[in-house]
Design an enzyme around this catalytic site. Structure first.
Site, PDB file in Angstrom:
ATOM      1  N   ALA A  14       9.522 -28.804  13.037  1.00 31.42           N
ATOM      2  CA  ALA A  14      11.589 -28.384  12.836  1.00 31.42           C
ATOM      3  C   ALA A  14      12.629 -29.648  12.871  1.00 31.42           C
ATOM      4  CB  ALA A  14      12.195 -27.323  14.611  1.00 31.42           C
ATOM      5  N   ALA A  15      11.225 -30.678  14.258  1.00 33.53           N
ATOM      6  CA  ALA A  15      12.407 -31.443  13.662  1.00 33.53           C
ATOM      7  C   ALA A  15      12.321 -33.057  13.166  1.00 33.53           C
ATOM      8  CB  ALA A  15      12.340 -32.314  15.979  1.00 33.53           C
ATOM      9  N   GLN A  17      11.917 -34.247   8.972  1.00 27.03           N
ATOM     10  CA  GLN A  17      13.107 -34.345   7.737  1.00 27.03           C
ATOM     11  C   GLN A  17      13.306 -32.827   7.587  1.00 27.03           C
ATOM     12  OE1 GLN A  17      13.268 -37.237   4.710  1.00 27.03           O
ATOM     13  NE2 GLN A  17      10.991 -36.948   4.572  1.00 27.03           N
ATOM     14  N   ARG A 102      -5.832 -38.228  -0.685  1.00 27.64           N
ATOM     15  CA  ARG A 102      -5.574 -37.118  -0.356  1.00 27.64           C
ATOM     16  C   ARG A 102      -7.161 -35.955   0.298  1.00 27.64           C
ATOM     17  NH1 ARG A 102      -1.387 -34.198  -3.355  1.00 27.64           N
ATOM     18  NH2 ARG A 102      -2.351 -31.027  -3.025  1.00 27.64           N
ATOM     19  N   ASP A 163       9.433 -27.725  -7.546  1.00 25.84           N
ATOM     20  CA  ASP A 163       8.325 -28.333  -8.815  1.00 25.84           C
ATOM     21  C   ASP A 163       9.006 -27.597  -9.479  1.00 25.84           C
ATOM     22  OD1 ASP A 163       6.642 -29.890  -7.115  1.00 25.84           O
ATOM     23  OD2 ASP A 163       5.520 -28.038  -6.705  1.00 25.84           O
ATOM     24  N   ARG A 166      12.349 -28.450  -9.622  1.00 25.57           N
ATOM     25  CA  ARG A 166      12.510 -30.335 -10.002  1.00 25.57           C
ATOM     26  C   ARG A 166      12.959 -30.082 -12.060  1.00 25.57           C
ATOM     27  NH1 ARG A 166       8.320 -32.505  -6.491  1.00 25.57           N
ATOM     28  NH2 ARG A 166      10.153 -33.762  -5.239  1.00 25.57           N
ATOM     29  N   HIS A 191       0.562 -27.995  -5.779  1.00 26.60           N
ATOM     30  CA  HIS A 191       1.718 -28.680  -5.814  1.00 26.60           C
ATOM     31  C   HIS A 191       1.379 -29.936  -5.754  1.00 26.60           C
ATOM     32  CE1 HIS A 191       5.177 -30.579  -4.116  1.00 26.60           C
ATOM     33  NE2 HIS A 191       4.316 -31.196  -3.186  1.00 26.60           N
TER      34      HIS A 191
HETATM   35  P1  NAI Z   1       8.349 -35.023   8.632  1.00 25.12           P
HETATM   36  O1  NAI Z   1       7.139 -36.159   9.204  1.00 25.12           O
HETATM   37  O2  NAI Z   1       9.511 -35.587   9.095  1.00 25.12           O
HETATM   38  O3  NAI Z   1       8.075 -34.378  10.086  1.00 25.12           O
HETATM   39  C1  NAI Z   1       6.856 -33.082   9.848  1.00 25.12           C
HETATM   40  C2  NAI Z   1       6.895 -32.905  11.042  1.00 25.12           C
HETATM   41  O4  NAI Z   1       6.399 -32.165  11.682  1.00 25.12           O
HETATM   42  C3  NAI Z   1       7.212 -33.867  12.226  1.00 25.12           C
HETATM   43  O5  NAI Z   1       8.222 -33.413  13.092  1.00 25.12           O
HETATM   44  C4  NAI Z   1       5.931 -33.799  13.126  1.00 25.12           C
HETATM   45  O6  NAI Z   1       5.547 -33.548  15.060  1.00 25.12           O
HETATM   46  C5  NAI Z   1       6.009 -31.887  12.764  1.00 25.12           C
HETATM   47  N1  NAI Z   1       4.639 -32.285  13.032  1.00 25.12           N
HETATM   48  C6  NAI Z   1       3.415 -32.557  12.785  1.00 25.12           C
HETATM   49  N2  NAI Z   1       1.995 -31.728  13.440  1.00 25.12           N
HETATM   50  C7  NAI Z   1       2.352 -29.949  13.392  1.00 25.12           C
HETATM   51  C8  NAI Z   1       1.846 -29.445  14.515  1.00 25.12           C
HETATM   52  N3  NAI Z   1       0.635 -29.439  14.900  1.00 25.12           N
HETATM   53  N4  NAI Z   1       2.882 -28.472  14.544  1.00 25.12           N
HETATM   54  C9  NAI Z   1       4.543 -28.312  14.898  1.00 25.12           C
HETATM   55  N5  NAI Z   1       4.679 -29.634  13.952  1.00 25.12           N
HETATM   56  C10 NAI Z   1       4.334 -30.879  13.631  1.00 25.12           C
HETATM   57  O7  NAI Z   1       7.508 -35.045   7.240  1.00 25.12           O
HETATM   58  P2  NAI Z   1       8.310 -33.785   6.341  1.00 25.12           P
HETATM   59  O8  NAI Z   1       9.370 -35.424   4.893  1.00 25.12           O
HETATM   60  O9  NAI Z   1       9.475 -32.917   6.467  1.00 25.12           O
HETATM   61  O10 NAI Z   1       7.811 -33.465   5.507  1.00 25.12           O
HETATM   62  C11 NAI Z   1       6.782 -31.975   5.971  1.00 25.12           C
HETATM   63  C12 NAI Z   1       5.456 -32.185   5.217  1.00 25.12           C
HETATM   64  O11 NAI Z   1       5.893 -31.582   4.248  1.00 25.12           O
HETATM   65  C13 NAI Z   1       4.880 -32.740   4.778  1.00 25.12           C
HETATM   66  O12 NAI Z   1       3.386 -32.390   4.736  1.00 25.12           O
HETATM   67  C14 NAI Z   1       5.065 -33.083   3.149  1.00 25.12           C
HETATM   68  O13 NAI Z   1       3.871 -33.305   2.184  1.00 25.12           O
HETATM   69  C15 NAI Z   1       5.510 -31.252   3.043  1.00 25.12           C
HETATM   70  N6  NAI Z   1       6.241 -30.779   1.702  1.00 25.12           N
HETATM   71  C16 NAI Z   1       5.915 -30.179   0.845  1.00 25.12           C
HETATM   72  C17 NAI Z   1       6.848 -30.511  -0.828  1.00 25.12           C
HETATM   73  C18 NAI Z   1       6.584 -29.506  -0.748  1.00 25.12           C
HETATM   74  O14 NAI Z   1       6.987 -29.354  -2.232  1.00 25.12           O
HETATM   75  N7  NAI Z   1       5.932 -28.327  -1.036  1.00 25.12           N
HETATM   76  C19 NAI Z   1       7.996 -30.884  -0.261  1.00 25.12           C
HETATM   77  C20 NAI Z   1       7.845 -32.439   0.429  1.00 25.12           C
HETATM   78  C21 NAI Z   1       7.600 -32.306   1.446  1.00 25.12           C
END
Ligand code: NAI
Length: 332
Positions: A14-15, A17, A102, A163, A166, A191
């Site tokens: 939740a914290a 991006q 990956r 996707d 986009r 994805h």
């Molecule tokens: P981020 O790094 O800003 O945030 C991820 C958050 O998850 C962090 O605050 C971290 O502390 C928290 N976290 C890590 N492990 C955790 C756990 N076990 N339980 C609860 N919280 C946990 O990353 P962002 O940019 O928010 O991206 C998050 C995910 O979304 C990434 O895996 C990214 O690859 C994926 N993503 C997926 C997309 C899609 O189209 N399916 C598109 C863009 C990103």
């Protein structure tokens, strides 16, 4: 759940991006309606819990009339975190770092989704629905649902909506038509860079996209690669991965599931394949064209899969099988 009972929505990561960009719109009434109170369950890893205090202050400071509560949980107490929740958005995961393959990412994030699936089954509301965003989202979804056998498989979605959005944007720009003119855009498969954004069934102003866009070399070439590589292009330009657009897509997924799909249109999400649709084998979580009646969804029938589309779909399904094999030991 009655119309005015609060809806509980859990967001992991939740914290981060995407989480941050998701919460305020969930709280605002935009997604579940102006008369449906929302209780947010914010979930983070223990070292990041303090950031949730700040986010809670900001949520308070929006004074949303629909926000009926904010609860904060650490990822060591997942059953508490998922208690009675109706929607779960699984964003939390470790992002891919430079030099990481990956397969490494799959091995690192897979175990997170094992405990998540178990806790959702143990604690969530009977009507729970789950959208997996954290990557590799198809395989993470497969792992989580495999550890929650009592939660019906049709409640699980992995996010291919970004996707789809986009692809819609690309088709709109190429044709010079507004995005509202574009419909029936499906994303097949994973994805990832192997996904197949389907232009064959896409429509522009209700007509086949292939009749409006006559540059078929573009459709088969740059259109597909632009959508496949868009995440990398955003990272290169912004210095950070897609966040607001990813949050928007997660929320679009929720809206598409709980609202009826317009006639002749579809939405895209990756769901459990039961082996009965478009020749895709059972046991994978793969992108399909879907329609919803507002309560139940189904795989949209009647999509044309020509030889070109079939070869594209085969590639992305092969990758999903490989990912599944990488985590076989995490699948009960
Ligand atoms: P981020 O790094 O800003 O945030 C991820 C958050 O998850 C962090 O605050 C971290 O502390 C928290 N976290 C890590 N492990 C955790 C756990 N076990 N339980 C609860 N919280 C946990 O990353 P962002 O940019 O928010 O991206 C998050 C995910 O979304 C990434 O895996 C990214 O690859 C994926 N993503 C997926 C997309 C899609 O189209 N399916 C598109 C863009 C990103």
């Amino acid at each position: 759940m009655t119309a005015t009972a609060p809806i509980r929505v859990a967001v992991t990561g939740a914290a981060g991006q995407i989480g941050y960009a998701t919460l305020f719109r969930l709280a605002s009434g935009e997604i579940f309606g102006a008369h449906r109170p929302v209780i947010l369950h914010l979930i983070e890893v223990p070292p990041v819990m303090a950031a949730l205090d700040g986010i809670q202050m900001e949520l308070d400071d929006c004074a949303f009339p629909t926000l009926a509560g904010v609860k904060k949980f650490d990822s060591d107490h997942l059953e508490d975190a998922f208690r009675d929740v109706n929607f779960v958005i699984l964003v939390g995961s470790v992002p891919r770092k430079q030099g990481m393959e990956r397969a490494d990412l799959i091995r690192i994030n897979g175990p997170i989704f094992t405990s998540t699936g178990k806790a959702i089954q143990a604690a969530a509301a009977k009507d729970v629905r789950i959208v997996v965003v954290g990557n590799p989202c198809n395989t993470n979804c497969l792992i989580a649902m495999s550890h929650a056998p009592d939660v019906p498989r049709d409640r699980w979605f992995a996010m291919t909506r970004l996707d789809q959005n986009r692809a819609v944007a690309q088709l709109a720009q190429k044709s010079g038509r507004p995005t509202a003119s574009i419909s029936n855009v499906a994303i097949w498969g994973n994805h990832s860079a192997t996904q197949y954004p389907d232009f064959v069934n896409a429509k522009i102003d209700g007509k086949p996209a292939t009749s409006v866009i006559t540059d078929h070399a573009w459709l088969k070439g740059d259109f597909i690669t632009t959508v496949q590589q868009r995440g990398a292009a955003v990272i290169k330009a912004r210095g950070a991965s897609s966040a607001a657009s990813a949050a928007n897509a997660a929320l679009d997924t929720v809206k598409s599931v709980i609202r009826p799909t317009a006639a002749g249109d579809c939405f895209s999400a990756a769901v459990w394949s039961d082996g009965n649709h478009y020749g895709i084998e059972a046991g994978l979580v793969t992108g399909f064209p879907l329609t919803s009646d507002g309560t139940n969804w189904r795989v949209a029938p009647g999509f044309q899969v020509d030889d070109f589309s079939k070869s594209q779909i085969d590639k992305t399904i092969a990758e999903l099988k490989q990912e599944r094999d990488t985590v076989r030991d995490l699948l009960p």
